[in-house]
Each structure stands twice: as structure tokens, then as C-alpha cells.
Scaffold this motif. Structure first.
Motif, PDB file in Angstrom:
ATOM      1  N   ARG A 108      17.613  32.007   5.342  1.00  0.00           N
ATOM      2  CA  ARG A 108      18.816  32.530   5.991  1.00  0.00           C
ATOM      3  C   ARG A 108      18.495  33.069   7.382  1.00  0.00           C
ATOM      4  NH1 ARG A 108      23.566  30.777   3.640  1.00  0.00           N
ATOM      5  NH2 ARG A 108      23.292  30.733   1.378  1.00  0.00           N
ATOM      6  N   ASN A 109      17.347  33.732   7.528  1.00  0.00           N
ATOM      7  CA  ASN A 109      16.961  34.244   8.846  1.00  0.00           C
ATOM      8  C   ASN A 109      16.708  33.108   9.829  1.00  0.00           C
ATOM      9  OD1 ASN A 109      17.169  36.939   8.136  1.00  0.00           O
ATOM     10  ND2 ASN A 109      15.009  37.126   7.566  1.00  0.00           N
ATOM     11  N   MET A 110      16.128  32.004   9.342  1.00  0.00           N
ATOM     12  CA  MET A 110      15.903  30.848  10.204  1.00  0.00           C
ATOM     13  C   MET A 110      17.226  30.292  10.714  1.00  0.00           C
ATOM     14  SD  MET A 110      14.524  27.063   9.164  1.00  0.00           S
ATOM     15  CE  MET A 110      16.078  26.808   8.278  1.00  0.00           C
ATOM     16  N   ARG A 111      18.209  30.141   9.814  1.00  0.00           N
ATOM     17  CA  ARG A 111      19.519  29.643  10.227  1.00  0.00           C
ATOM     18  C   ARG A 111      20.170  30.574  11.241  1.00  0.00           C
ATOM     19  NH1 ARG A 111      19.280  24.490   9.452  1.00  0.00           N
ATOM     20  NH2 ARG A 111      19.563  23.754   7.314  1.00  0.00           N
ATOM     21  N   GLU A 112      20.003  31.878  11.021  1.00  0.00           N
ATOM     22  CA  GLU A 112      20.585  32.846  11.947  1.00  0.00           C
ATOM     23  C   GLU A 112      19.972  32.697  13.338  1.00  0.00           C
ATOM     24  OE1 GLU A 112      20.034  37.502  12.146  1.00  0.00           O
ATOM     25  OE2 GLU A 112      21.633  36.966  10.711  1.00  0.00           O
ATOM     26  N   GLN A 113      18.677  32.545  13.415  1.00  0.00           N
ATOM     27  CA  GLN A 113      18.024  32.389  14.713  1.00  0.00           C
ATOM     28  C   GLN A 113      18.435  31.076  15.381  1.00  0.00           C
ATOM     29  OE1 GLN A 113      16.299  34.757  16.361  1.00  0.00           O
ATOM     30  NE2 GLN A 113      16.957  35.984  14.586  1.00  0.00           N
ATOM     31  N   GLN A 114      18.634  30.034  14.601  1.00  0.00           N
ATOM     32  CA  GLN A 114      19.105  28.771  15.164  1.00  0.00           C
ATOM     33  C   GLN A 114      20.498  28.935  15.755  1.00  0.00           C
ATOM     34  OE1 GLN A 114      18.679  26.315  11.662  1.00  0.00           O
ATOM     35  NE2 GLN A 114      16.841  25.312  12.473  1.00  0.00           N
TER      36      GLN A 114
ATOM     37  N   HIS B  95      27.364  33.177   8.712  1.00  0.00           N
ATOM     38  CA  HIS B  95      26.401  33.741   9.661  1.00  0.00           C
ATOM     39  C   HIS B  95      27.114  34.362  10.862  1.00  0.00           C
ATOM     40  CE1 HIS B  95      22.396  32.726   8.131  1.00  0.00           C
ATOM     41  NE2 HIS B  95      22.923  31.610   7.650  1.00  0.00           N
TER      42      HIS B  95
ATOM     43  N   ARG C 286      26.503  41.513  17.428  1.00  0.00           N
ATOM     44  CA  ARG C 286      25.549  40.675  18.165  1.00  0.00           C
ATOM     45  C   ARG C 286      26.208  39.458  18.793  1.00  0.00           C
ATOM     46  NH1 ARG C 286      21.076  39.841  13.665  1.00  0.00           N
ATOM     47  NH2 ARG C 286      19.905  38.876  15.364  1.00  0.00           N
TER      48      ARG C 286
ATOM     49  N   LEU D 286      26.947  38.229  12.156  1.00  0.00           N
ATOM     50  CA  LEU D 286      26.562  38.582  13.526  1.00  0.00           C
ATOM     51  C   LEU D 286      27.675  39.350  14.238  1.00  0.00           C
ATOM     52  CD1 LEU D 286      24.832  35.216  14.516  1.00  0.00           C
ATOM     53  CD2 LEU D 286      23.695  37.421  14.178  1.00  0.00           C
TER      54      LEU D 286
ATOM     55  N   ILE E 216      21.899  31.742  16.836  1.00  0.00           N
ATOM     56  CA  ILE E 216      21.810  32.583  18.033  1.00  0.00           C
ATOM     57  C   ILE E 216      21.331  31.768  19.226  1.00  0.00           C
ATOM     58  CG2 ILE E 216      20.521  34.500  19.063  1.00  0.00           C
ATOM     59  CD1 ILE E 216      20.617  35.867  16.319  1.00  0.00           C
ATOM     60  N   ALA E 217      20.354  30.889  18.996  1.00  0.00           N
ATOM     61  CA  ALA E 217      19.844  30.046  20.080  1.00  0.00           C
ATOM     62  C   ALA E 217      20.924  29.109  20.601  1.00  0.00           C
ATOM     63  CB  ALA E 217      18.642  29.241  19.595  1.00  0.00           C
TER      64      ALA E 217
END
Length: 306
Positions: A237-243, A293, A302, A297, A245-246
Motif C-alpha cells: 500500500r505504501n508503494m502504491r501511495e508513493q507512485q 489512496h 497532502r 492523502l 504522489i509521484a
């Protein structure tokens, strides 16, 4: 799909009984769990109530014993659908059998939930489960742990077994649909869900007894596989969130509708993150994950929306 045995003895006093309701969302079927070795037992979840063979398996496992308490992890039909039928089967339950579920207006006011619990409600056998409440049956102790996110009313159960044949450091966790034995689960509120994963990770369970899929046990490099799976859920889930955000930090595509107010549309974010998906049905599921997600955020301040 791997085949699970209909009945599996996990440790002394704990048996998994498969609900015999396989499907794309239930995997091999709903896992229900029978606790205790005496005349009165505790059952966690009841299957969907539509599989006669499931009740035959229960009878086989119970022998002359009876179910005295039914604990429900959450309101979905594949977990509570068997309640009415069970309460009407004196060969399986005691005359005083009680049903426990976290009471939550967001879920309990639905007509289908009321229908599945109708007999328990009409006979005043339905009771609330609160966080940290304990249930004991013989040498086995279950402690309710409030874990919303998959649903508003979701409960997991920490299981300790004081039987002399069971290792003293065993920490079992009945996960309901918080964590599955294979794959990932459907989420309703991502922020709550992540908080729930963090909470059960802190328990450091040695075994997961999921609502669907195989039991997770064993260890690698002194870390229980149960812990590794929970950490994997969080990392995914954290990986998807960072994707996401990018993607939001980059310039949106120059495409209709115009004006765009300089932002991204849900469909565009999803396509940019889930680049390998072409099946329309899976795209819809991916868009729902993206929305979860984005809501998380947004709640955290965010991102913003117009």
C-alpha cells in the motif's frame, strides 16, 4: 487455485472448517474456526448459510458437543449468512447459544444484515463485541481486536492457547478479511485499514488464521511468516501511495476536459500507476484503489482537489 482440505486441525482445540463457498472473492471459500475441546464450543464466522455440506462438516467436528457462542468478524454475507440456520439446529448449538458482533449503525441498519441476523435479533441472542473483550473456552482464550478498514465493524481475534501441547510463545491471529491467506483484500477506508494493519503488526503473531485462503505459519530468519505477510501488505500500500504522489507531482496530460484547473483526473492517475492493466473489470477495481489512496492523502492534507 490451491485446494484446501475441508477440515484442518490447527492445534489442539482449534479446527478450521471450510465454508464450501468458493468464488473469485472468497477464494476456496470462507474459513470458519471452531475453538475448544469440551461440550461447549466457540465458532468464529458461519459461512454463507447456503451450503448444506458445511453444516455436515460442523456436525462431524462437534460430535456430541455443541456450539455455545458464535463470534462474527464482520457483516459480509459470506461470514454471517449461516447464523439463522445454525440457531435453528439444536443438533449443532445449545439452546442458549449467543451471537456476538461489533454493533455499528453503518453496517447493522442494512436490510440484508438484519435478515441474516433475524433469528438472533428476534430471540434476543445478539450481543455486542467491544475492543479487547475476551472469550474463553477451555484452554483457549480469544481477545477481540477492533480492526476497521475492510468494513466499519471488523474484528480480529488474538488467540492464546494454554494447552500443554502448544508452544507458550504461539500468538495466533484470526484475521477475518483484514489479511487473506493469499492475495490482497478489498478495502473500504484506507486510512483505517492501514492503522489496523499497524495495530496487528504490533502483536507480532506467529500464525494467521485468515477468513479466506491458506493458514500462514512458519518462519524465516527468526521472523514469523505471519509478520512478513502483514509487513508485505503495508509495504504494498505504501508503494502504491508513493507512485500516486509521484504522478500527481508531474504535469497532467494535455487532454480534455478543458479547462482542467491544472489537475489530474482519477482515470488518468490510475492509468499512470497501473500501467499493465487492460481488462476493463480490473481497471474499475484499480480506479477504486486509486480513489482510496487519494481520499487518504486528502484527509492527511497532502493533496487537494477542486
Amino acid at each position: 487455485m490451491d485446494k484446501l482440505s475441508p477440515v484442518k486441525q490447527i492445534t489442539r482445540g482449534i479446527v478450521r472448517i471450510l465454508g464450501l463457498n468458493p468464488g473469485p472473492f472468497t477464494l476456496e471459500g470462507t474459513n470458519t474456526y471452531l475453538f475448544g475441546e469440551g461440550e461447549r464450543r466457540v465458532l468464529v464466522d458461519t459461512g454463507d448459510g447456503e451450503q448444506p455440506g458445511y453444516f455436515d462438516l460442523l456436525k462431524q467436528c462437534l460430535g456430541t458437543s455443541r456450539i455455545d457462542r458464535i463470534l462474527l468478524t464482520h457483516w459480509h454475507a459470506d461470514h454471517i449468512g449461516g447464523v439463522n440456520r445454525l440457531l435453528a439446529m439444536p443438533e449443532l448449538v445449545t439452546s442458549s447459544c449467543a451471537v456476538y458482533k461489533n454493533k455499528n449503525p453503518a453496517t447493522d441498519d442494512q436490510d440484508n444484515v438484519k435478515a441474516h441476523l433475524a433469528l438472533a435479533i428476534s430471540q434476543n441472542r445478539l450481543y455486542n463485541i467491544v475492543d479487547m473483550q475476551t472469550f474463553e473456552v477451555g484452554d483457549v482464550r480469544l481477545q477481540a481486536t477492533y480492526t476497521p478498514g475492510h468494513t466499519d465493524d471488523h474484528m480480529a481475534f488474538i488467540v492464546t492457547n494454554n494447552n500443554a501441547d502448544v508452544a507458550v510463545d504461539e500468538r495466533l491471529l484470526v484475521t477475518g478479511d483484514l489479511v487473506l491467506g493469499r492475495g490482497t483484500t478489498i478495502v473500504y477506508d484506507l486510512q483505517q485499514y492501514m492503522n489496523s494493519l499497524d495495530r496487528v503488526l504490533g502483536i507480532r503473531p506467529t500464525m494467521l488464521l485468515p477468513g479466506h485462503g491458506p493458514i500462514i505459519s512458519g518462519s524465516k530468519d527468526d521472523t514469523p511468516n505471519a509478520v512478513r505477510v502483514i509487513e508485505g501488505y503495508i509495504a504494498h500500500r505504501n508503494m502504491r501511495e508513493q507512485q500516486i504522489i509521484a504522478v500527481l507531482a508531474s504535469s497532467p496530460p494535455n487532454a480534455p476536459p478543458i479547462p482542467r484547473n491544472g489537475g489530474w483526473r482519477l482515470e488518468e492517475v490510475t492509468s499512470a500507476v497501473y500501467t499493465d492493466i487492460t481488462d476493463p473489470r480490473i481497471i474499475i477495481a484499480a480506479q477504486n484503489n486509486t480513489r482510496l489512496h487519494l481520499n487518504k492523502l486528502l484527509f492527511e492534507g497532502r493533496v487537494n482537489t477542486d
